[in-house]
Design a protein around this motif. Structure first.
Motif, PDB file in Angstrom:
ATOM      1  N   TRP A 119      27.380 -14.520  31.005  1.00  0.00           N
ATOM      2  CA  TRP A 119      27.916 -13.537  30.053  1.00  0.00           C
ATOM      3  C   TRP A 119      28.642 -14.265  28.921  1.00  0.00           C
ATOM      4  CZ3 TRP A 119      26.417  -8.867  29.333  1.00  0.00           C
ATOM      5  CH2 TRP A 119      27.176  -7.976  28.604  1.00  0.00           C
TER       6      TRP A 119
ATOM      7  N   GLN B 222      21.121  -7.338  23.375  1.00  0.00           N
ATOM      8  CA  GLN B 222      21.883  -6.437  24.236  1.00  0.00           C
ATOM      9  C   GLN B 222      21.100  -5.180  24.573  1.00  0.00           C
ATOM     10  OE1 GLN B 222      25.455  -6.786  25.248  1.00  0.00           O
ATOM     11  NE2 GLN B 222      24.514  -8.786  25.111  1.00  0.00           N
TER      12      GLN B 222
ATOM     13  N   ILE C 283      19.964  -4.523  29.588  1.00  0.00           N
ATOM     14  CA  ILE C 283      20.168  -3.579  30.686  1.00  0.00           C
ATOM     15  C   ILE C 283      18.835  -3.016  31.155  1.00  0.00           C
ATOM     16  CG2 ILE C 283      21.196  -1.355  31.260  1.00  0.00           C
ATOM     17  CD1 ILE C 283      23.630  -2.199  29.711  1.00  0.00           C
TER      18      ILE C 283
ATOM     19  N   MET D 237      17.239  -3.219  34.868  1.00  0.00           N
ATOM     20  CA  MET D 237      16.866  -2.027  35.632  1.00  0.00           C
ATOM     21  C   MET D 237      15.439  -2.170  36.165  1.00  0.00           C
ATOM     22  SD  MET D 237      19.513  -0.365  35.690  1.00  0.00           S
ATOM     23  CE  MET D 237      20.932  -1.184  35.059  1.00  0.00           C
TER      24      MET D 237
ATOM     25  N   ARG E 152      17.572   8.690  29.047  1.00  0.00           N
ATOM     26  CA  ARG E 152      18.134   7.378  29.364  1.00  0.00           C
ATOM     27  C   ARG E 152      19.221   7.504  30.439  1.00  0.00           C
ATOM     28  NH1 ARG E 152      18.579   2.252  27.942  1.00  0.00           N
ATOM     29  NH2 ARG E 152      20.662   1.368  28.030  1.00  0.00           N
TER      30      ARG E 152
ATOM     31  N   LEU F  17      19.046   5.865  34.139  1.00  0.00           N
ATOM     32  CA  LEU F  17      20.069   4.926  34.603  1.00  0.00           C
ATOM     33  C   LEU F  17      20.704   5.411  35.905  1.00  0.00           C
ATOM     34  CD1 LEU F  17      21.895   3.843  31.332  1.00  0.00           C
ATOM     35  CD2 LEU F  17      20.558   2.422  32.844  1.00  0.00           C
ATOM     36  N   LEU F  18      20.998   6.725  35.968  1.00  0.00           N
ATOM     37  CA  LEU F  18      21.601   7.255  37.188  1.00  0.00           C
ATOM     38  C   LEU F  18      20.632   7.118  38.356  1.00  0.00           C
ATOM     39  CD1 LEU F  18      23.495  10.420  35.919  1.00  0.00           C
ATOM     40  CD2 LEU F  18      24.381   8.150  36.391  1.00  0.00           C
TER      41      LEU F  18
ATOM     42  N   ILE G 188      20.746   3.708  39.633  1.00  0.00           N
ATOM     43  CA  ILE G 188      21.935   3.470  40.460  1.00  0.00           C
ATOM     44  C   ILE G 188      21.694   3.982  41.878  1.00  0.00           C
ATOM     45  CG2 ILE G 188      24.347   4.130  40.788  1.00  0.00           C
ATOM     46  CD1 ILE G 188      24.608   4.173  37.752  1.00  0.00           C
TER      47      ILE G 188
ATOM     48  N   PHE H 198      32.379  -3.945  35.097  1.00  0.00           N
ATOM     49  CA  PHE H 198      32.414  -3.849  33.636  1.00  0.00           C
ATOM     50  C   PHE H 198      32.709  -2.421  33.199  1.00  0.00           C
ATOM     51  CE2 PHE H 198      30.071  -7.809  34.006  1.00  0.00           C
ATOM     52  CZ  PHE H 198      30.609  -8.544  32.970  1.00  0.00           C
TER      53      PHE H 198
ATOM     54  N   LEU I 127      27.587  -1.971  35.057  1.00  0.00           N
ATOM     55  CA  LEU I 127      26.985  -2.079  33.726  1.00  0.00           C
ATOM     56  C   LEU I 127      26.184  -0.816  33.409  1.00  0.00           C
ATOM     57  CD1 LEU I 127      25.599  -5.727  33.495  1.00  0.00           C
ATOM     58  CD2 LEU I 127      27.289  -4.679  32.028  1.00  0.00           C
ATOM     59  N   ALA I 128      25.397  -0.361  34.393  1.00  0.00           N
ATOM     60  CA  ALA I 128      24.569   0.827  34.176  1.00  0.00           C
ATOM     61  C   ALA I 128      25.434   2.044  33.917  1.00  0.00           C
ATOM     62  CB  ALA I 128      23.662   1.063  35.383  1.00  0.00           C
ATOM     63  N   ILE I 129      26.554   2.163  34.660  1.00  0.00           N
ATOM     64  CA  ILE I 129      27.439   3.314  34.469  1.00  0.00           C
ATOM     65  C   ILE I 129      28.012   3.315  33.060  1.00  0.00           C
ATOM     66  CG2 ILE I 129      29.663   4.284  35.149  1.00  0.00           C
ATOM     67  CD1 ILE I 129      29.001   3.416  37.998  1.00  0.00           C
TER      68      ILE I 129
ATOM     69  N   SER J  58      26.845   1.900  30.417  1.00  0.00           N
ATOM     70  CA  SER J  58      25.797   2.172  29.438  1.00  0.00           C
ATOM     71  C   SER J  58      25.409   3.643  29.441  1.00  0.00           C
ATOM     72  CB  SER J  58      24.580   1.301  29.761  1.00  0.00           C
ATOM     73  OG  SER J  58      23.544   1.584  28.894  1.00  0.00           O
TER      74      SER J  58
ATOM     75  N   VAL K  80      29.873  -1.332  27.063  1.00  0.00           N
ATOM     76  CA  VAL K  80      29.973  -2.592  27.789  1.00  0.00           C
ATOM     77  C   VAL K  80      30.834  -3.643  27.057  1.00  0.00           C
ATOM     78  CG1 VAL K  80      28.626  -4.485  28.742  1.00  0.00           C
ATOM     79  CG2 VAL K  80      27.818  -2.154  28.964  1.00  0.00           C
TER      80      VAL K  80
ATOM     81  N   THR L  92      33.736  -5.790  28.770  1.00  0.00           N
ATOM     82  CA  THR L  92      33.688  -7.251  28.798  1.00  0.00           C
ATOM     83  C   THR L  92      35.005  -7.863  28.369  1.00  0.00           C
ATOM     84  OG1 THR L  92      31.410  -7.048  28.145  1.00  0.00           O
ATOM     85  CG2 THR L  92      32.370  -9.216  27.996  1.00  0.00           C
TER      86      THR L  92
END
Lengths: 314, 397
Positions: free
Chosen positions: A117, A244, A248, A252, A289, A293-294, A297, B68, B159-161, B163, B280, B284
């Motif tokens: 990072w 960036q 993500i 995923m 989106r 994403l959920l 998760i 994050f 990170l996903a949360i 975003s 994010v 960070t």
């Protein structure tokens, strides 16, 4: 003839349920799948094969894009010709980074995550110093412009079409996928790569130069990201934070598909890309989106090893 | 049991720490007399960032969960406060048809949505400021920690949360005003009297001191010992009969609650909140403060947030590349000073230092030197090999 038949069939059941927009959406979903596969492939190597949590992956994509910008500004080179340069430059940078940073944090995943990072911030900053924060634009080759019309109505207007460039992205993604699969499962080098991840000490005892293999694998993964950067550079503008956007999504894809086999990455890309397209059609883009994403998760929660991994006996 | 880790026995009253904290508090207490209003409110914001960093440190430095998503909880608290202040401004000036904020009107909303309406009352807003982020964190924590998901995957989930929630808040233009966020809001007032910036500064100072002392007390207690044990060896703690998931959920929720209050105070001070604080990059920032200041120390993250924030304020006027400097600093800390800059502070001030003494032998100057040498060796090798290759291939005459 076939076209006409298909048309009459499609419009016969026009009442209530519209099938053409859905097909259109599915086709544009294929374009997303290409991008996802392309960006996820490099990560499938660095994370899937080596187990390195690489949060600087997006920055390697960005580096590849900047190599293309640089070559086009200097030599006015064709986009396709810059691909090898992007691969080489990002691979060399990746090898140097493996040598100086990744290697030292072996076996400490959280530290690796943090270091990559930090690395991504540094790479963004360096590129901003060299090329300024200004948006750059890349010329896509003229022979790749235009659309492929799959279905036209009576007036000759396209109902379902896909741009040639999207097809090109899918083609490159699948070609790279096949090359990588061959490299991993068909050559002795790939066998060494897998051997080193499965049992490092044993591989060392059998005379494999593990540190060289590590470096090579990481460099290859970064090189793939570089190619992705070149190919994607003409879709949008090129700027330091561009990586960036892809980071993500790439993560995923890899996490959904599972890292056990390379085919998982393909499956993850298809699943995420198509479901994104369909939900976006039914609701809206941002909502799609969020939902995807959920869903990812939830997938991580119940199957951290990925959807397409064969359950191993403990 | 008390013999296992040295941390427990030191729980006698730490005079040195109390003295230092007291001196620090007094120094910051006289600041409003010396500096202007702008400086003061800036310092107040840094205090809030500092308490945010302490909250992350509880989760990461002590329990070993790198997240994050700290900015998400911060902004949820901030939005609760933001809606309260926004609704009270529009209630005062009825230009926009009733008490509907202007962005809702322009996006075609007829009346206040039911989930925002209660926030116009002060007590409900204050409760929501803590309970919304804490409740959200509880849900996430319950969902994640009761599974076999390991550390790195939790970071990716966070990170996903971040975003997902950022995308969501940006997209719900009518309810959240999208990327513009909530601006042009009423100042925080207390029974009709407007609180001046110095009052807000005092609130921030007291809040941060309370967070620091509370976190210190928590980490010194038996609970803190269990949290640290979870970080060291999760399996062994669960063999001892502890329910790891509930401990993790507790500290995760607590940290989110602290972040929520910090967010609320931040909005009162800053008069502005937007999804930027959810995304994010801000998360960070918080991680960087903790990493550079020192994981597992409480003073470290606070000091890092205060100092880096101040330096950033001046540096950004001179150079465009402050982020590059921060990135290099983060890399150096991760590679060579794994316990953060706080571990370089001489041991005399040791009470404020890392309670986990197990690693502290790592981070004196000798260790640093060894690390550096270790790091340079492969580079030297590479250069040597290249030189030999170049030498061998040199055209002979």
């Amino acid at each position: 003839m076939l076209n006409q038949l298909a048309l009459t069939y499609l419009f016969a059941q026009n009442s209530g349920f519209q099938i053409v927009p859905i097909i259109n959406q599915l086709i544009s979903g294929v374009g997303i799948v290409g991008i996802l596969l392309l960006t996820g492939l490099g990560l499938a190597i660095t994370f899937g094969v080596m187990g390195i949590i690489n949060l600087a992956h997006g920055e390697f994509i960005m580096l590849g894009a900047y190599v293309t910008v640089f070559m086009q500004e200097l030599f006015d080179m064709d986009l396709l010709l810059t691909i090898p340069f992007a691969f080489l430059v990002t691979a060399v940078i990746g090898a140097l980074i493996e040598l100086t940073i990744i290697r030292r944090l072996h076996g400490r995943p959280l530290e690796t995550l943090l270091a990559t990072w930090g690395l991504s911030i540094v790479l963004r900053g360096v590129i901003k110093l060299l090329f300024t924060a200004q948006l750059k634009y890349v010329q896509s080759p003229s022979y790749l412009s235009g659309n492929l019309k799959l279905l036209t109505n009576e007036q000759g207007l396209p109902l379902i079409s896909i741009s040639h460039y999207r097809l090109f992205i899918i083609g490159i993604a699948i070609a790279l996928f096949l090359i990588t699969a061959y490299l991993l499962y068909g050559t002795s080098l790939g066998r060494k790569m897998r051997a080193v991840t499965q049992n490092r000490d044993m591989a060392k005892c059998l005379g494999i130069n593990t540190s060289l293999v590590d470096m090579g694998t990481f460099a290859y993964g970064c090189g793939l990201a570089g190619i992705a950067g070149t190919v994607l550079s003409s879709l949008k503008s090129v700027s330091p934070p561009m990586g960036q956007d892809y980071l993500i999504d790439a993560w995923m894809v890899v996490v959904t598909g599972g890292v056990d086999k390379l085919i998982g990455t393909l499956a993850g890309a298809v699943l995420i890309g198509e479901s994104n397209a369909i939900i976006a059609f039914l609701l809206s883009d941002p909502v799609a989106r969020v939902i995807v994403l959920l869903a990812v998760i939830v997938i991580i929660r119940y199957r951290p090893e990925g959807l397409f991994t064969v359950q191993k006996r403990g | 049991m008390t013999q296992v880790l040295p941390g427990v026995q030191e729980s006698a009253f730490p005079r040195k720490l109390a003295l230092m904290a007291g001196i620090g508090f007094l120094i910051f207490a006289v600041f409003p007399l010396l500096f202007g209003e702008f400086q003061i409110s800036f310092l107040g914001k840094l205090f809030l960032f500092g308490s945010l960093a302490i909250a992350l440190d509880l989760v990461w430095g002590f329990t070993g969960i790198l997240s994050f998503a700290q900015g998400v909880f911060f902004s949820l608290g901030g939005y609760a406060m933001g809606y309260y202040l926004k609704l009270n401004l529009t209630a005062g000036s009825s230009d926009y048809g009733g008490n509907l904020p202007e962005f809702m009107v322009s996006n075609g909303l007829e009346q206040l949505p039911w989930f925002i309406a209660p926030l116009q009352y002060f007590p409900i807003a204050m409760v929501a400021m803590v309970l919304v982020p804490a409740g959200f964190a509880y849900l996430i924590g319950w969902f994640i920690f009761t599974s076999r998901v390991s550390g790195v995957y939790i970071t990716i989930i966070s990170l996903a949360i971040a975003s997902a929630l950022n995308t969501f808040f940006v997209s719900q233009q009518a309810y959240t005003n999208g990327t513009n966020g909530l601006s042009d809001i009423a100042p925080l007032s207390f029974f009709g009297a407007k609180i001046p910036p110095i009052g807000l500064y005092w609130m921030c100072l007291v809040f941060t001191t309370a967070v620091l002392i509370g976190a210190w007390w928590l980490t010194k207690s038996n609970l803190g010992l269990i949290l640290r044990s979870i970080k060291e060896n999760e399996a062994r703690v669960s063999f001892l009969g502890y329910n790891i998931a509930s401990y993790k959920i507790f500290i995760w929720t607590l940290s989110a609650g602290i972040a929520g209050i910090a967010g609320g105070l931040f909005v009162a001070l800053n008069q502005f909140i937007s999804p930027v604080y959810m995304a994010v990059p801000f998360g960070t920032q918080v991680v960087i403060w903790v990493a550079i200041g020192g994981r597992g120390t409480l003073i470290g993250p606070l000091a890092a947030a205060l100092i880096l924030g101040q330096v950033q304020n001046y540096a950004e006027q001179i150079t465009q590349d402050w982020q590059l400097i921060i990135g290099v600093l983060l890399l150096i800390v991760v590679l060579f000073i794994p316990n953060g800059l706080m571990s370089l502070v001489p041991k005399q001030f040791g009470q404020a230092k890392s309670p986990s003494k197990s690693n502290s032998s790592h981070s004196d100057a000798g260790y640093l030197q060894a690390q550096l040498v270790d790091w340079i060796t492969p580079l030297q090798k590479l250069i040597k090999t290249t030189l030999t290759i170049v030498r061998n291939n040199r055209p002979r005459c």
